[in-house]
Design an enzyme around this catalytic site. Sequence first.
Site, mmCIF file in Angstrom:
data_model
loop_
_atom_site.group_PDB
_atom_site.id
_atom_site.type_symbol
_atom_site.label_atom_id
_atom_site.label_comp_id
_atom_site.label_asym_id
_atom_site.label_seq_id
_atom_site.Cartn_x
_atom_site.Cartn_y
_atom_site.Cartn_z
ATOM 1 N N HIS A 98 6.173 71.895 40.953
ATOM 2 C CA HIS A 98 6.469 70.637 41.635
ATOM 3 C C HIS A 98 7.947 70.311 41.528
ATOM 4 O O HIS A 98 8.672 70.844 40.691
ATOM 5 C CB HIS A 98 5.647 69.487 41.043
ATOM 6 C CG HIS A 98 6.132 69.019 39.704
ATOM 7 N ND1 HIS A 98 5.959 69.747 38.542
ATOM 8 C CD2 HIS A 98 6.811 67.887 39.334
ATOM 9 C CE1 HIS A 98 6.481 69.095 37.527
ATOM 10 N NE2 HIS A 98 7.014 67.968 37.976
ATOM 11 N N GLN A 147 10.745 66.733 42.704
ATOM 12 C CA GLN A 147 10.770 65.287 42.892
ATOM 13 C C GLN A 147 11.771 64.916 43.980
ATOM 14 O O GLN A 147 12.617 65.721 44.357
ATOM 15 C CB GLN A 147 11.143 64.585 41.578
ATOM 16 C CG GLN A 147 10.165 64.842 40.439
ATOM 17 C CD GLN A 147 10.583 64.138 39.166
ATOM 18 O OE1 GLN A 147 10.528 62.922 39.062
ATOM 19 N NE2 GLN A 147 11.001 64.925 38.189
#
Length: 386
Positions: A214, A216
């Site tokens: 992941h 951000q």
Amino acid sequence: MISPTAVPLGAGVVKRSTRLDDGRELIYYDDPDTTLGPERAVDARTLDPRPETATMRQDVLTGDWISIAASRQNRAFLPPAELDPLAPQTPTNPSEIPSRYDVAVFENKSPSFGPALAEAFDGVPAASDPPRGIEDLTHLGLGRTRTSVGRTEVVCFSPEHAGSFGTQTVTRARTVIEAWADRTAALSALPGIEQVFPFENRGEAIGVTLPHPHGQIYAYPYLTPRTTRLLDSIDRTAPDLFQRILEFEQAGPRVVLRGEHWTAFVPFAARWPIELHVLPHRHVADFAETNEAERDELAPLYLRLLRGIDALYETPTPYIAAWHQAPVRHARDTARLHLQLTSPRRAADKLKFLAGSEAAMGAWIGDIPPETAAARIREAVEGVTL
């Protein structure tokens, strides 16, 4: 189950927007070859109300604004795979994402900025003491505070528990790039947002608390200190500074990989043992301004770079992949989208730690000549196959 409205994007990617139980936005980005259907599960959790928006305090010695976001203390820390908060929900794992997905983006539960905005927008409340523009924020004074308006989002590259951007397929990487472009445009339109910053932290040595692949996106209510210095350099040199840098590096020994639309190189004055910059050949202010051909080429080129860095050693290399974009309302014609990827890894079992000179004074000392680093990375990248 619900069927969120499908919005076609570039490269065959489809966007589907919904909401979590506490009102946070959740967006699915389906691969062009997805095996997922149009329906998505409803968030069945009963969540506490979202935390109050944090407060920024000004450091009068530097002019920097520091967001004091106490809710971040409660974020997950290296949970076991069966409790991965970024995996699709199961009966035993009440995670953040209700359905199986390809790529998913959602508002952070413990945000550094937001959820309040400078003005009320689409059901989001206005802050009581928001920043009043760039001039307000550049004024210096003791005890100055403002509400930390903005947005912080999590970008899940895959439903798998472990990995990074570099472990994805070319198709999936292209979907993430499409999501970056879509979110850049959407976040730039929010009231009070001055800069949008997509990034990926990879590895425990960097401070990553979730092994799930992941990144951000931060939408700031101010221009960051790094961007402010960049704009000052442009003002002191030339409006086409990025084009000059590109031509200077393309003519030198530090190019690692060059395509039709992008060039990757170790910069002339690299600070970190591993440092790569990637510049588009055409001036674009941010991901939203890139075209289909540029996004198509970036997906495999970026994967080759990341896998090349991992090939330097027997274990994965920690890094910060920082996509610098032009401010939302300033310097759009001069500040160019570019990647600055940095790693503190200076040997297989050694890290560069920032101590007195660098951390306290900002006076950097490079450990490895940039030309030497470029040669090593270039050789590793040449051995990568996708």
